[in-house]
Design a protein around this motif. Structure first.
Motif, PDB file in Angstrom:
ATOM      1  N   SER A 168       0.910  -1.180  -0.154  1.00  0.00           N
ATOM      2  CA  SER A 168       0.006  -0.021   0.279  1.00  0.00           C
ATOM      3  C   SER A 168       0.746   1.335   0.203  1.00  0.00           C
ATOM      4  O   SER A 168       0.822   2.286  -0.915  1.00  0.00           O
ATOM      5  N   TYR A 169       1.960   1.406   0.951  1.00  0.00           N
ATOM      6  CA  TYR A 169       2.740   2.619   0.895  1.00  0.00           C
ATOM      7  C   TYR A 169       3.426   2.763  -0.414  1.00  0.00           C
ATOM      8  O   TYR A 169       3.974   4.084  -0.565  1.00  0.00           O
ATOM      9  N   THR A 170       4.189   1.579  -0.893  1.00  0.00           N
ATOM     10  CA  THR A 170       4.748   1.982  -1.964  1.00  0.00           C
ATOM     11  C   THR A 170       4.024   2.205  -3.177  1.00  0.00           C
ATOM     12  O   THR A 170       4.543   3.308  -3.755  1.00  0.00           O
ATOM     13  N   VAL A 171       2.733   1.929  -3.264  1.00  0.00           N
ATOM     14  CA  VAL A 171       2.077   2.696  -4.271  1.00  0.00           C
ATOM     15  C   VAL A 171       1.866   4.004  -4.011  1.00  0.00           C
ATOM     16  O   VAL A 171       1.789   4.940  -4.770  1.00  0.00           O
ATOM     17  N   ALA A 172       1.397   4.382  -2.739  1.00  0.00           N
ATOM     18  CA  ALA A 172       1.074   5.526  -2.405  1.00  0.00           C
ATOM     19  C   ALA A 172       2.338   6.716  -2.507  1.00  0.00           C
ATOM     20  O   ALA A 172       1.973   7.638  -3.022  1.00  0.00           O
ATOM     21  N   VAL A 173       3.352   6.286  -2.192  1.00  0.00           N
ATOM     22  CA  VAL A 173       4.506   7.009  -2.263  1.00  0.00           C
ATOM     23  C   VAL A 173       4.770   7.495  -3.823  1.00  0.00           C
ATOM     24  O   VAL A 173       5.288   8.500  -4.201  1.00  0.00           O
ATOM     25  N   LEU A 174       4.833   6.332  -4.513  1.00  0.00           N
ATOM     26  CA  LEU A 174       5.181   6.526  -6.090  1.00  0.00           C
ATOM     27  C   LEU A 174       4.162   7.120  -6.874  1.00  0.00           C
ATOM     28  O   LEU A 174       4.310   7.562  -8.205  1.00  0.00           O
ATOM     29  N   THR A 175       2.996   7.211  -6.440  1.00  0.00           N
ATOM     30  CA  THR A 175       1.765   7.829  -7.133  1.00  0.00           C
ATOM     31  C   THR A 175       1.238   9.063  -6.661  1.00  0.00           C
ATOM     32  O   THR A 175       0.601   9.796  -7.531  1.00  0.00           O
ATOM     33  N   SER A 176       1.059   9.227  -5.408  1.00  0.00           N
ATOM     34  CA  SER A 176       0.410  10.517  -5.008  1.00  0.00           C
ATOM     35  C   SER A 176       1.264  11.831  -5.073  1.00  0.00           C
ATOM     36  O   SER A 176       2.281  11.909  -4.581  1.00  0.00           O
ATOM     37  N   PRO A 177       0.483  12.751  -5.432  1.00  0.00           N
ATOM     38  CA  PRO A 177       1.033  14.094  -5.606  1.00  0.00           C
ATOM     39  C   PRO A 177       1.107  14.681  -4.244  1.00  0.00           C
ATOM     40  O   PRO A 177       1.737  15.877  -4.340  1.00  0.00           O
ATOM     41  N   GLU A 178       0.561  14.063  -3.525  1.00  0.00           N
ATOM     42  CA  GLU A 178       0.436  15.058  -2.169  1.00  0.00           C
ATOM     43  C   GLU A 178       2.020  15.107  -1.332  1.00  0.00           C
ATOM     44  O   GLU A 178       2.569  16.008  -0.860  1.00  0.00           O
ATOM     45  N   LEU A 179       2.618  13.942  -1.860  1.00  0.00           N
ATOM     46  CA  LEU A 179       4.275  14.071  -1.218  1.00  0.00           C
ATOM     47  C   LEU A 179       5.183  14.621  -2.345  1.00  0.00           C
ATOM     48  O   LEU A 179       6.088  15.286  -1.858  1.00  0.00           O
ATOM     49  N   GLY A 180       4.727  14.372  -3.632  1.00  0.00           N
ATOM     50  CA  GLY A 180       5.505  15.215  -4.438  1.00  0.00           C
ATOM     51  C   GLY A 180       6.852  14.585  -4.911  1.00  0.00           C
ATOM     52  O   GLY A 180       7.644  15.120  -5.677  1.00  0.00           O
ATOM     53  N   PHE A 181       7.226  13.568  -4.485  1.00  0.00           N
ATOM     54  CA  PHE A 181       8.073  12.637  -4.961  1.00  0.00           C
ATOM     55  C   PHE A 181       8.273  12.119  -6.280  1.00  0.00           C
ATOM     56  O   PHE A 181       9.218  12.536  -7.052  1.00  0.00           O
ATOM     57  N   PHE A 182       7.259  11.398  -6.628  1.00  0.00           N
ATOM     58  CA  PHE A 182       7.253  10.877  -7.857  1.00  0.00           C
ATOM     59  C   PHE A 182       5.643  10.983  -8.549  1.00  0.00           C
ATOM     60  O   PHE A 182       4.970  11.471  -7.637  1.00  0.00           O
ATOM     61  N   ASN A 183       5.416  10.563  -9.700  1.00  0.00           N
ATOM     62  CA  ASN A 183       4.327  10.741 -10.417  1.00  0.00           C
ATOM     63  C   ASN A 183       3.756   9.614 -11.278  1.00  0.00           C
ATOM     64  O   ASN A 183       3.353   9.939 -12.473  1.00  0.00           O
ATOM     65  N   LEU A 184       4.077   8.454 -10.651  1.00  0.00           N
ATOM     66  CA  LEU A 184       3.895   7.255 -11.346  1.00  0.00           C
ATOM     67  C   LEU A 184       2.195   6.998 -11.628  1.00  0.00           C
ATOM     68  O   LEU A 184       1.497   7.170 -10.565  1.00  0.00           O
ATOM     69  N   SER A 185       2.099   6.168 -12.383  1.00  0.00           N
ATOM     70  CA  SER A 185       0.510   5.662 -12.505  1.00  0.00           C
ATOM     71  C   SER A 185       0.688   4.369 -11.556  1.00  0.00           C
ATOM     72  O   SER A 185       1.504   3.892 -11.222  1.00  0.00           O
ATOM     73  N   PHE A 186      -0.801   4.132 -11.390  1.00  0.00           N
ATOM     74  CA  PHE A 186      -0.760   2.674 -10.729  1.00  0.00           C
ATOM     75  C   PHE A 186       0.026   1.237 -11.225  1.00  0.00           C
ATOM     76  O   PHE A 186       0.721   0.540 -10.651  1.00  0.00           O
ATOM     77  N   TRP A 187      -0.211   1.233 -12.438  1.00  0.00           N
ATOM     78  CA  TRP A 187       0.348   0.383 -13.272  1.00  0.00           C
ATOM     79  C   TRP A 187       1.889   0.234 -13.349  1.00  0.00           C
ATOM     80  O   TRP A 187       2.803  -0.826 -13.053  1.00  0.00           O
TER      81      TRP A 187
END
Length: 555
Positions: free
Chosen positions: A290-309
């Motif tokens: 859950s947290y891996t997907v959240a960190v990699l996709t969520s714009p709230e943190l602003g680290f990454f901007n990947l899609s779910f897939w």
């Protein structure tokens, strides 16, 4: 007789307790058969029938009069203690101590009659339940099995009416059947009688002719067998695909929750069911996904901007790596020691996520929000009716992989290790590699479930990953049948789906949940849909006794 009195008193105390904690009143809101019997009355009746059955069963069947007498005595004492509660309630204000001892409760217990007449009726019902339970004990095994299935199906239809009514109302002819069987609250009397006759006839026919039909099917040439199997599979797939459109939002949400637990259960089934490694920190891999997907996709943190897939492979890989990292320090542990060590791992992950040190990267107690939904070619998995298909695809994929692994060389190595690690090692199995592969595979499956969970809610919070998730998933595979893939689905439906459908009964769901677990361990320890090997292991003594009786009769 002493045993019958003892069981009757125990049953009476249970019935009084269920009344005073509020279960009878809460369950009385739902009718099993409209204007005939409610779920609350059914609960009390089942207590009386069970205690009378146990009293009659413990009496030698060579003495039918004693069997009937003990059933009568047990049923009388169960009803007698409930009548005593009604009498005390009329003399003393029990509500000062028991808040649920309300006029509504007494009205339910006396079936809406005056207290004296209602108490007399309760005694008659208790004696009748004793008679029915005694006759059930004396009945032939086939008749007992058929009656149990038929009555259980009627009660189940009444309990699950909110699920069955929309299904029957889908199509014209079925909607006519729906009106004939169901009312706004409960089954119709004619519908209950019709269902009872239909299920009894079908069960009797199947128990008499089922084995012959199965043997004829296996005797068919391979081509017709393959066609029939493919037809059945395609029919099942078609039903699964149209379910969300038929059941609506609420029931689709229930199915998505069940599907997530099926995913988790299939992963833990690898570790516990196949390899025999008791893992109580399984929720850690769910959180990592859950947290891996959240960190990699969520714009709230602003680290990454990947899609779910794009983020999903990273979640699975991190889950697998975490499984290996957990496995390395616990390689030499077994049994309870392994369980405690893995439990500690789960708590370590939860505390790390909550820590202030990792708050800039994981959100701390505030969690991570604004996780984008998964989408394919413009189709976005937003609500329960859409996310259902994503979870279904995940379940089918994981089930297929689990099935292939079970029959592979690695799967046989896991099962050998589950039976006896020392013997497995003596046979040349590399315990280190086998254990690490079990932990890694289970962790990868759990990470897939966690990834879907994150995109489903669009947010993750540390409190969603407590140890109770691990306990619930373990209960799912125990109740379903350890090592059994269909058992995981059945266990998730029984322990997750049914409580969600009965959410109106609030905290009493957990009491029923616990009682069902206790009953399962006593009556069916192998699970609802066990693996054939485990069924043979647990019923080996019964099979040997049956063979001895057969050989004696032949002599």
């Amino acid at each position: 007789m002493k045993q019958a009195i003892k069981l009757g008193l125990i049953g009476g105390v249970v019935a009084v307790l269920l009344s005073l904690v509020g279960m009878v009143e809460a369950f009385g809101q739902r009718q099993i058969i409209a204007n005939v019997i409610s779920m609350g009355h059914t609960l009390l009746l089942l207590v009386g029938l069970l205690m009378s059955y146990l009293a009659a069963k413990r009496t030698p069947t060579t003495e039918p009069i004693n069997v009937l007498t003990n059933g009568f005595i047990s049923g009388f004492f169960v009803a007698g203690l409930v009548v005593l509660l009604i009498i005390l309630g009329s003399l003393i204000n029990l509500r000062k101590v028991f808040i649920n001892a309300s006029p509504m409760l007494y009205n339910l217990l006396t079936v809406g009659m005056e207290k004296r007449a209602g108490s007399f009726l309760l005694i008659l019902i208790g004696l009748s339940s004793g008679l029915l339970a005694s006759l059930f004990t004396l009945a032939p095994p086939l008749l007992r099995r058929v009656l149990l299935i038929s009555v259980g199906s009627i009660v189940g239809a009444g309990v699950l009416q909110d699920l069955l009514r929309p299904t029957f109302a889908l199509w014209g002819p079925l909607s006519i059947i729906n009106e004939w069987i169901f009312t706004a609250n409960g089954l119709t009397l004619r519908g209950a009688i019709g269902l009872f006759i239909l299920i009894t006839a079908f069960s009797f026919f199947w128990y008499r002719k089922g084995k012959a039909i199965q043997s004829r099917f296996h005797q068919l040439p391979s081509a017709p067998q393959r066609i029939l199997k493919m037809t059945g599979i395609l029919t099942l797939v078609f039903i699964l695909l149209i379910l969300p459109q038929v059941l609506g939002l609420f029931l689709s949400e229930v199915f998505t929750i069940v599907g997530l637990y099926v995913l988790l259960g299939l992963g833990l089934n690898i570790v516990v069911g196949y390899a025999g490694l008791l893992d109580l920190g399984y929720v850690a891999f769910f959180a990592i996904g859950s947290y891996t997907v959240a960190v990699l996709t969520s714009p709230e943190l602003g680290f990454f901007n990947l899609s779910f897939w794009e983020a999903l492979p990273f979640a699975v890989v991190l889950g697998v790596i975490s499984g290996v990292l957990l496995g390395i320090p616990v390689l030499k542990m077994r049994g309870d020691y392994l369980a405690i060590a893995t439990l500690g791992f789960g708590e370590i992950i939860r505390i790390l996520v909550l820590s202030d040190f990792l708050r800039p990267w994981l959100g701390g107690a505030q969690g991570i929000g604004k996780i984008p939904k998964a989408s394919i070619a413009g189709f976005e998995f937003t609500g329960p009716q859409q996310i259902y298909y994503l979870i279904l695809a995940g379940c089918l994929l994981v089930a297929f992989v689990s099935l292939r692994l079970r029959d592979s060389r690695l799967g046989r190595a896991w099962m050998a290790m589950r039976e006896d690690e020392d013997v497995a090692q003596a046979m040349g199995i590399n315990l280190v590699a086998t254990k690490l592969l079990a932990f890694a595979t289970g962790a990868g499956f759990s990470a897939i479930s966690g990834a879907i969970f994150a995109t489903k809610l669009s947010s993750v919070y540390p409190h969603s990953f407590n140890v109770m998730i691990s306990i619930n998933v373990l209960c799912v595979i125990i109740v379903g049948g350890m090592g059994s893939i269909p058992g995981v689905v059945v266990g998730a439906a029984a322990l997750v789906g049914l409580p969600e459908l009965l959410r109106e009964f609030a905290e009493y769901r957990l009491l029923v949940y616990g009682a069902v677990l206790v009953a399962m361990m006593l009556l069916k320890p192998e699970g609802l849909w066990p693996e054939p090997v485990r069924r043979r292991e647990l019923h080996e003594d019964e099979d040997e006794a049956g063979l001895d009786q057969t050989s004696n009769s032949n002599e």
